[in-house]
Scaffold this motif. Structure first.
Motif, PDB file in Angstrom:
ATOM      1  N   UNK A 212       0.825  -1.222   0.000  1.00  0.00           N
ATOM      2  CA  UNK A 212       0.000   0.000   0.000  1.00  0.00           C
ATOM      3  C   UNK A 212       0.854   1.265   0.000  1.00  0.00           C
ATOM      4  N   UNK A 213       2.050   1.181   0.550  1.00  0.00           N
ATOM      5  CA  UNK A 213       2.911   2.380   0.628  1.00  0.00           C
ATOM      6  C   UNK A 213       2.740   3.098   1.946  1.00  0.00           C
ATOM      7  N   UNK A 214       1.643   3.814   2.077  1.00  0.00           N
ATOM      8  CA  UNK A 214       1.297   4.440   3.358  1.00  0.00           C
ATOM      9  C   UNK A 214       0.290   3.512   4.033  1.00  0.00           C
ATOM     10  N   UNK A 215       0.614   3.111   5.250  1.00  0.00           N
ATOM     11  CA  UNK A 215      -0.084   1.984   5.855  1.00  0.00           C
ATOM     12  C   UNK A 215      -0.546   2.320   7.263  1.00  0.00           C
ATOM     13  N   UNK A 216      -1.722   1.816   7.633  1.00  0.00           N
ATOM     14  CA  UNK A 216      -2.156   1.851   9.031  1.00  0.00           C
ATOM     15  C   UNK A 216      -2.885   3.118   9.411  1.00  0.00           C
ATOM     16  N   UNK A 242       7.994  -6.101   3.356  1.00  0.00           N
ATOM     17  CA  UNK A 242       8.604  -5.473   4.527  1.00  0.00           C
ATOM     18  C   UNK A 242       8.496  -3.941   4.472  1.00  0.00           C
ATOM     19  N   UNK A 243       8.233  -3.422   3.284  1.00  0.00           N
ATOM     20  CA  UNK A 243       8.045  -1.975   3.143  1.00  0.00           C
ATOM     21  C   UNK A 243       6.812  -1.531   3.930  1.00  0.00           C
ATOM     22  N   UNK A 244       5.690  -2.217   3.717  1.00  0.00           N
ATOM     23  CA  UNK A 244       4.466  -1.875   4.457  1.00  0.00           C
ATOM     24  C   UNK A 244       4.652  -2.094   5.954  1.00  0.00           C
ATOM     25  N   UNK A 245       5.328  -3.182   6.279  1.00  0.00           N
ATOM     26  CA  UNK A 245       5.489  -3.500   7.709  1.00  0.00           C
ATOM     27  C   UNK A 245       6.359  -2.440   8.397  1.00  0.00           C
ATOM     28  N   UNK A 246       7.387  -1.976   7.694  1.00  0.00           N
ATOM     29  CA  UNK A 246       8.253  -0.926   8.257  1.00  0.00           C
ATOM     30  C   UNK A 246       7.455   0.352   8.497  1.00  0.00           C
ATOM     31  N   UNK A 247       6.609   0.707   7.529  1.00  0.00           N
ATOM     32  CA  UNK A 247       5.807   1.940   7.685  1.00  0.00           C
ATOM     33  C   UNK A 247       4.876   1.816   8.879  1.00  0.00           C
ATOM     34  N   UNK A 248       4.203   0.662   8.963  1.00  0.00           N
ATOM     35  CA  UNK A 248       3.299   0.444  10.107  1.00  0.00           C
ATOM     36  C   UNK A 248       4.079   0.550  11.416  1.00  0.00           C
ATOM     37  N   UNK A 249       5.230  -0.073  11.449  1.00  0.00           N
ATOM     38  CA  UNK A 249       6.058  -0.080  12.660  1.00  0.00           C
ATOM     39  C   UNK A 249       6.374   1.354  13.107  1.00  0.00           C
ATOM     40  N   UNK A 250       6.944   2.161  12.204  1.00  0.00           N
ATOM     41  CA  UNK A 250       7.377   3.473  12.692  1.00  0.00           C
ATOM     42  C   UNK A 250       6.221   4.439  12.933  1.00  0.00           C
ATOM     43  N   UNK A 251       5.054   4.161  12.325  1.00  0.00           N
ATOM     44  CA  UNK A 251       3.916   5.035  12.606  1.00  0.00           C
ATOM     45  C   UNK A 251       3.247   4.700  13.942  1.00  0.00           C
ATOM     46  N   UNK A 252       3.193   3.406  14.298  1.00  0.00           N
ATOM     47  CA  UNK A 252       2.430   3.056  15.506  1.00  0.00           C
ATOM     48  C   UNK A 252       3.297   2.832  16.745  1.00  0.00           C
ATOM     49  N   UNK A 253       4.581   2.537  16.572  1.00  0.00           N
ATOM     50  CA  UNK A 253       5.424   2.256  17.754  1.00  0.00           C
ATOM     51  C   UNK A 253       5.393   3.406  18.763  1.00  0.00           C
ATOM     52  N   UNK A 254       5.491   4.672  18.324  1.00  0.00           N
ATOM     53  CA  UNK A 254       5.437   5.764  19.320  1.00  0.00           C
ATOM     54  C   UNK A 254       4.083   5.862  20.027  1.00  0.00           C
ATOM     55  N   UNK A 255       3.036   5.311  19.424  1.00  0.00           N
ATOM     56  CA  UNK A 255       1.695   5.424  20.013  1.00  0.00           C
ATOM     57  C   UNK A 255       1.364   4.262  20.936  1.00  0.00           C
ATOM     58  N   UNK A 256       1.761   3.057  20.561  1.00  0.00           N
ATOM     59  CA  UNK A 256       1.309   1.884  21.323  1.00  0.00           C
ATOM     60  C   UNK A 256       2.439   1.142  22.017  1.00  0.00           C
ATOM     61  N   UNK A 257       3.681   1.484  21.752  1.00  0.00           N
ATOM     62  CA  UNK A 257       4.802   0.892  22.487  1.00  0.00           C
ATOM     63  C   UNK A 257       5.381  -0.352  21.831  1.00  0.00           C
ATOM     64  N   UNK A 258       6.582  -0.716  22.320  1.00  0.00           N
ATOM     65  CA  UNK A 258       7.346  -1.810  21.709  1.00  0.00           C
ATOM     66  C   UNK A 258       6.632  -3.156  21.810  1.00  0.00           C
ATOM     67  N   UNK A 259       6.067  -3.432  22.982  1.00  0.00           N
ATOM     68  CA  UNK A 259       5.487  -4.767  23.195  1.00  0.00           C
ATOM     69  C   UNK A 259       4.340  -5.035  22.219  1.00  0.00           C
ATOM     70  N   UNK A 277      11.894  -9.963   7.865  1.00  0.00           N
ATOM     71  CA  UNK A 277      13.305  -9.625   7.590  1.00  0.00           C
ATOM     72  C   UNK A 277      13.587  -8.238   8.160  1.00  0.00           C
ATOM     73  N   UNK A 278      14.284  -8.233   9.298  1.00  0.00           N
ATOM     74  CA  UNK A 278      14.525  -6.967  10.002  1.00  0.00           C
ATOM     75  C   UNK A 278      15.429  -6.019   9.212  1.00  0.00           C
ATOM     76  N   UNK A 279      16.411  -6.591   8.491  1.00  0.00           N
ATOM     77  CA  UNK A 279      17.285  -5.713   7.698  1.00  0.00           C
ATOM     78  C   UNK A 279      16.484  -5.004   6.609  1.00  0.00           C
ATOM     79  N   UNK A 280      15.567  -5.758   6.001  1.00  0.00           N
ATOM     80  CA  UNK A 280      14.717  -5.126   4.977  1.00  0.00           C
ATOM     81  C   UNK A 280      13.845  -4.059   5.607  1.00  0.00           C
ATOM     82  N   UNK A 281      13.311  -4.337   6.800  1.00  0.00           N
ATOM     83  CA  UNK A 281      12.461  -3.340   7.469  1.00  0.00           C
ATOM     84  C   UNK A 281      13.259  -2.066   7.756  1.00  0.00           C
TER      85      UNK A 281
END
Lengths: 337, 154
Positions: A212-216, A242-259, A277-281
């Motif tokens: 999707x590109x921009x995700x979440x 992993x592109x979508x997953x990376x975007x989701x990660x950095x958009x929501x991690x500050x809001x909902x936390x690491x766990x 694949x963490x390197x890809x993320x």
């Protein structure tokens, strides 16, 4: 859009629906209101009514091609419309897109008329339990999206990489061109980040998917803690999940936390069957930030050159990309330390 | 001349906040008014700080260019890679006019951009030090831009 077109919009919509719904009579248009949401394109909500039956919702949205930041080369309204149509009746919930109109005699530019789905977009202010429930549902949808047969859906026109290494190379080349086209003054931060991207291109991709590109949050509508529509497909692409997953990660991690985020990533892996694949993320965390800044450079360009001298273009171009810019600058610098 | 440009901008901000925004009826109207408040605050910051920040950035860029000259002399690979890059440091005048600052900034940024573009893939020793110097400038410039852009218009 031009001010007189905006003023005439109810009449334009009435005439358009009357022509495109030949089996109904006495079309009327009510409550036309500019949508305050979305930064890239101008949108109006409206209600339609008519006598007779038509397979079209009466709560609708008019989305104009006019964009503050995107150029057709990278993200056209037509491309988004075609993706929406292809996603109809798949596990990815999307609003029905009824018409894509190219004839400028209607409103002076291309537009889309689509269903307006009832729901909220303000994720940030929700209770943590609701945020968690929505994200869990969203990850189910994302996993299903990444398992769609995009070739069979007719989405190869998005530009399909032939293999894993080409996934990253294609998007990097596309956005390097876009950046060079839009820059009005040298920006060493963009050049240094591009150098980093070229040095860190991922080569291992387990499945080439519809992304999707921009995700979440910000791109989804939800109701009763469930996602009811996935919005904004103008950045859709065929490539590394992993592109979508990376975007989701950095958009929501500050809001909902690491766990919570780590739980979502693990759940995505289970449901999709795609290894994480963490390197890809990490690569896509930088790349997604780069393209977001690059898209905003087009807004700066449009404002500065007079192509679109409106404050929404100025603010999008200058203020919106700051968090993306800081993120990519930090990662590139950390890697050199 | 009094009032200063910044004082006039503050007057416009007051009218928007106190007189216009409370009268607006639609979310779209309120959003655009918010954009205008941001733009006014940004304008005020530019009026007050842009010149000094540009002087600071140009000095920073000159240091990067000087470091590139030194690194090129110490590293044969870098010398080859940067052979075609114009590394003239230029001169800093004590009271530069805005136009002069801007054109000098464009020239220096172009030089640093060219260094980055031409940088060899393998970096060690002097090349590695120069790369860190460049990234240090990038970080400091991100901070400087932030002072003008990451603002809260209230």
């Amino acid at each position: 859009m031009e001010p007189d077109t905006i003023e005439r919009l109810p009449e334009i919509l009435r005439a358009y629906l009357s022509e495109h719904l030949p089996d109904v009579r006495n079309v009327s248009i009510h409550n036309v209101a500019r949508s305050p949401g979305g930064n890239s394109r101008s949108m109006w909500f409206f209600e339609a009514d008519w006598e007779g039956e038509a397979p079209v919702a009466k709560q609708l949205m008019f989305r104009a091609n006019e964009s503050t930041c995107f150029r057709d080369e990278e993200a056209s309204l037509e491309k988004e419309y075609r993706i929406f149509r292809a996603l109809q009746d798949t596990p990815v919930p999307v609003p029905a897109n009824y018409w894509y109109e190219r004839d400028p005699s209607w409103a002076g530019e291309d537009f889309v008329i689509r269903e307006r789905v009832a729901g909220d977009t303000n994720f940030r202010d929700l209770a943590p339990e609701s945020q968690g429930a929505i994200l869990e549902h969203f990850v189910e949808i994302l996993a299903a999206q990444h398992n769609l047969d995009w070739e069979a859906m007719g989405l190869s026109f998005l530009g399909a990489p032939k293999d894993g290494p080409e996934c990253a190379r294609m998007v990097v080349e596309r956005w390097e061109r876009a950046t060079k086209r839009e820059l009005l003054e040298p920006q060493p931060v963009m050049t240094a980040t591009m150098a980093w991207l070229k040095r860190n291109l991922p080569t291992e991709v387990d499945r080439i998917v519809l992304g999707q590109g921009q995700v979440g949050p910000g791109q989804i509508l939800f109701r009763d803690d469930r996602v009811v529509a996935s919005l904004d497909w103008e950045s859709g692409f065929i490539g590394d999940p992993m592109s979508d997953l990376a975007y989701l990660d950095f958009m929501v991690r500050p809001l909902v936390g690491d766990e919570v985020v780590e739980g979502l990533i693990a759940r995505y892996g289970e449901l999709s069957g795609i290894p994480i694949r963490r390197d890809n993320m990490r690569f896509y965390t930088v790349f997604q930030s780069y393209w977001a800044v690059s898209a905003c450079l087009a807004a700066v360009n449009r404002f500065a050159t007079g192509e679109m001298r409106k404050t929404q273009t100025l603010v999008l171009g200058m203020a919106a990309p700051r968090s993306f810019l800081r993120r990519m600058e930090r990662i590139v610098r950390e890697d050199a330390a | 001349m009094r009032p200063t440009p910044a004082e006039i901008v503050e007057g416009l901000q007051y009218n928007l906040k106190a007189d216009l925004i409370p009268e607006l009826q639609t979310p779209w109207g309120k959003r655009i008014a918010g954009n205008m408040l941001w733009a006014l605050e940004h304008l005020k910051q530019r009026l007050e700080e842009e010149h000094a920040l540009a002087v600071e950035e140009n000095a920073d860029l000159r240091e990067v260019v000087a470091a590139a000259v030194a690194a090129r002399a110490a590293d044969a690979g870098l010398a080859e890679a940067l052979a075609a890059v114009d590394l003239a440091p230029g001169e800093a005048r004590e009271w530069p006019a805005s136009e002069e600052l801007t054109s000098e900034n464009a020239r220096l940024r172009t030089a640093v951009d060219a260094i980055v573009e031409a940088f060899p893939a393998e970096r060690e020793g002097a090349a590695e030090d120069l790369w860190r110097e460049i990234l240090g400038y990038v970080a400091r410039q991100t901070e400087r831009d932030g002072k003008l852009i990451e603002i809260n218009p209230g």
